[in-house]
Design an enzyme around this catalytic site. Structure first.
Site, PDB file in Angstrom:
ATOM      1  N   HIS A 209       0.680  -1.127   0.005  1.00 12.80           N
ATOM      2  CA  HIS A 209       0.057  -0.071  -0.105  1.00 12.80           C
ATOM      3  C   HIS A 209       0.803   1.348   0.022  1.00 12.80           C
ATOM      4  O   HIS A 209       0.280   2.314   0.039  1.00 12.80           O
ATOM      5  CB  HIS A 209      -1.044  -0.092   1.229  1.00 12.80           C
ATOM      6  CG  HIS A 209      -0.208   0.306   2.426  1.00 12.80           C
ATOM      7  ND1 HIS A 209       0.563  -0.624   3.300  1.00 12.80           N
ATOM      8  CD2 HIS A 209      -0.173   1.501   3.375  1.00 12.80           C
ATOM      9  CE1 HIS A 209       0.862  -0.050   4.433  1.00 12.80           C
ATOM     10  NE2 HIS A 209       0.747   1.232   4.370  1.00 12.80           N
TER      11      HIS A 209
HETATM   12  C1  UD1 Z   1      -2.258   4.667   6.399  1.00 13.32           C
HETATM   13  C2  UD1 Z   1      -1.012   5.213   6.980  1.00 13.32           C
HETATM   14  C3  UD1 Z   1       0.205   4.190   7.000  1.00 13.32           C
HETATM   15  C4  UD1 Z   1      -0.442   2.906   7.398  1.00 13.32           C
HETATM   16  C5  UD1 Z   1      -1.637   2.557   6.462  1.00 13.32           C
HETATM   17  C6  UD1 Z   1      -2.343   1.326   7.179  1.00 13.32           C
HETATM   18  C7  UD1 Z   1      -0.381   7.804   7.038  1.00 13.32           C
HETATM   19  C8  UD1 Z   1       0.747   8.939   6.435  1.00 13.32           C
HETATM   20  N1  UD1 Z   1      -0.238   6.587   6.628  1.00 13.32           N
HETATM   21  O1  UD1 Z   1      -1.763   4.974   5.057  1.00 13.32           O
HETATM   22  O2  UD1 Z   1       1.363   4.463   7.821  1.00 13.32           O
HETATM   23  O3  UD1 Z   1       0.524   2.054   7.065  1.00 13.32           O
HETATM   24  O4  UD1 Z   1      -2.572   3.649   6.915  1.00 13.32           O
HETATM   25  O5  UD1 Z   1      -3.664   0.953   6.322  1.00 13.32           O
HETATM   26  O6  UD1 Z   1      -0.904   7.933   7.787  1.00 13.32           O
HETATM   27  N2  UD1 Z   1      -8.995   5.061   2.099  1.00 13.32           N
HETATM   28  C9  UD1 Z   1     -10.298   4.418   1.874  1.00 13.32           C
HETATM   29  N3  UD1 Z   1     -10.825   3.938   2.963  1.00 13.32           N
HETATM   30  C10 UD1 Z   1     -10.126   4.123   4.268  1.00 13.32           C
HETATM   31  C11 UD1 Z   1      -9.168   4.691   4.484  1.00 13.32           C
HETATM   32  C12 UD1 Z   1      -8.612   4.976   3.210  1.00 13.32           C
HETATM   33  O7  UD1 Z   1     -10.842   4.247   0.920  1.00 13.32           O
HETATM   34  O8  UD1 Z   1     -10.801   3.587   5.242  1.00 13.32           O
HETATM   35  C13 UD1 Z   1      -8.288   5.403   0.810  1.00 13.32           C
HETATM   36  C14 UD1 Z   1      -8.309   7.073   0.901  1.00 13.32           C
HETATM   37  O9  UD1 Z   1      -9.321   7.544   0.319  1.00 13.32           O
HETATM   38  C15 UD1 Z   1      -6.844   7.129   0.409  1.00 13.32           C
HETATM   39  C16 UD1 Z   1      -6.122   6.097   0.498  1.00 13.32           C
HETATM   40  O10 UD1 Z   1      -7.012   4.958   0.825  1.00 13.32           O
HETATM   41  O11 UD1 Z   1      -7.089   7.496  -1.127  1.00 13.32           O
HETATM   42  C17 UD1 Z   1      -4.903   6.246   1.386  1.00 13.32           C
HETATM   43  O12 UD1 Z   1      -5.499   6.470   2.991  1.00 13.32           O
HETATM   44  P1  UD1 Z   1      -4.679   7.179   3.930  1.00 13.32           P
HETATM   45  O13 UD1 Z   1      -5.258   7.276   5.037  1.00 13.32           O
HETATM   46  O14 UD1 Z   1      -4.184   8.611   3.362  1.00 13.32           O
HETATM   47  O15 UD1 Z   1      -3.335   6.555   3.959  1.00 13.32           O
HETATM   48  P2  UD1 Z   1      -2.839   5.107   3.829  1.00 13.32           P
HETATM   49  O16 UD1 Z   1      -2.338   4.630   2.431  1.00 13.32           O
HETATM   50  O17 UD1 Z   1      -4.181   3.986   4.206  1.00 13.32           O
END
Ligand code: UD1
Length: 363
Positions: A209
């Site tokens: 991811h």
């Molecule tokens: C975050 C953490 C990372 C951790 C990971 C575990 C930061 C900078 N990164 O990364 O350290 O390893 O979580 O999962 O905080 N999204 C959804 N549904 C959700 C959550 C996210 O669709 O419930 C999508 C968001 O719209 C976004 C992407 O996933 O496009 C990334 O989500 P984000 O919280 O920005 O960071 P992660 O990549 O999940």
């Protein structure tokens, strides 16, 4: 002692669960402790948030700030604005943050600007790679925190190098492993086990991811192709993070031995980890869990903030060049993967140690 606990993203939920249990245990033993659980809403999908609360018996958060997704700055800002209101309305002795996600950093900044003390659980680990948002989150949080709970002695040395005195550093072990050990006998067979006729030690599990690995479709495609061509036709299971899912669906990859699923629950995912022939990942927490369960782990990154998983455990840094996957899988299939040991104090009692220290500090 009045505490505010912060949890925002999937790995936070796993880390905060044993801390809550240890606080409740101390309360039942007569210690005067009050705590408020704040969910920032960074992760919000059922599969990324709610299932973890249910499976790990984490109480309903006292408030969900509902901050959701956005760019790094948007997400940080949304969490700061919402948490500032929350903390002004509900002042506390100490804000407890865990790990290295955006919520960890954003809430630490808010707390310190409101002159509230901060404790950081999993403090001091460093990848020295500032292209990762998590490294910036770790550095900022550790610049501000008052109390540092560490998973290794190396993390304590990193904090010393920043000028943090030993009297504020507490080497307690790893709360993520507390959760792993206390739930190991509850791991749950996912439905896909029977659907695919999976057998122990006869499949490979992938999780990817990190933006550097998944935001560019061709790189992701090369990783998956290299894995599929070198696993001797074993099933490859890929529970896919929402970030990765968006990009993956455009690649149109479909192979008979590749099984894509939605993110699995904690108990189901770790059921698969414990029985896998190997795990290929870019997560940090999973390298800790594979280390404790003695499962070979390939990390598709150029660095790690958790060197103990390599020096002591079953993890190896493969790097981010897809051509490095083939030789690593050859080593695995030749039966030459290292066995590994368990790092010091990763014994399931870290949260009890943390709460013991907090009671001494605040009473
Ligand atoms: C975050 C953490 C990372 C951790 C990971 C575990 C930061 C900078 N990164 O990364 O350290 O390893 O979580 O999962 O905080 N999204 C959804 N549904 C959700 C959550 C996210 O669709 O419930 C999508 C968001 O719209 C976004 C992407 O996933 O496009 C990334 O989500 P984000 O919280 O920005 O960071 P992660 O990549 O999940």
């Amino acid at each position: 002692m009045k505490l505010t606990l912060i949890a925002g993203a999937r790995p936070n939920f796993i880390k905060i669960a044993p801390v809550i249990n240890a606080l409740n245990y101390a309360k039942s033993n007569g210690h005067k402790i009050e705590f408020r659980l704040v969910h920032t809403g960074q992760h919000y999908d059922n599969t990324m948030s709610e299932t973890f609360f249910k499976e790990l018996n984490i109480p309903e958060p006292d408030i969900n700030l509902g901050c959701g997704s956005g760019t790094q700055a948007e997400q940080t800002a949304a969490i700061m604005i919402a948490f500032e209101k929350e903390l002004i309305a509900n002042p506390t002795d100490l804000v407890v943050v865990v790990g290295d996600v955006t919520s960890t950093m954003a809430c630490s900044i808010v707390a310190k600007k409101l002159n509230t003390k901060v404790a950081h659980i999993e403090a001091g680990i460093r990848s020295y790679d500032l292209t990762m948002p998590e490294e910036i989150n770790r550095m900022v949080t550790d610049c501000l925190a008052d109390y540092f709970f560490t998973t290794t002695k190396w993390a304590g040395k990193n904090l010393n190098a920043m000028g943090v005195n030993d009297n504020r550093i507490f080497f307690v072990g790893n709360v993520m492993i507390d959760t792993l050990l206390s739930n190991r006998n509850r791991f749950k067979k996912p439905a896909l086990w029977d659907e695919l006729n999976l057998e122990e030690n006869s499949y490979v599990l992938i999780t990817l991811h990190r933006p550097a690995n998944v935001d560019e479709g061709n790189k992701l495609r090369s990783y998956i192709n290299e894995i599929l061509t070198n696993v001797h036709r074993l099933p490859v299971i890929f529970p896919i993070h929402p970030r990765t899912a968006k990009i993956f669906s455009d690649l149109g990859i479909s192979e008979p031995n590749l099984k894509i699923t939605a993110p699995l629950s904690y108990l189901e995912f770790n059921y698969l980890v414990e029985r896998a022939k190997a795990v290929v990942t870019d997560s940090g927490g999973i390298t800790e869990e594979t280390t404790v369960m003695g499962v070979p782990c390939f990390t598709l990154r150029d660095n790690t903030e958790r060197p103990e998983t390599i020096e002591v455990g079953t993890n190896e840094l493969i790097g981010t060049n897809p051509s490095a996957i083939k030789p690593a899988l050859e080593k695995l299939f030749a039966g030459q993967w290292k066995k590994g040991n368990i790092p010091e104090l990763w014994d399931g009692k870290s949260a009890d140690r943390i709460v013991g220290h907090l009671i001494k500090i605040f009473n």
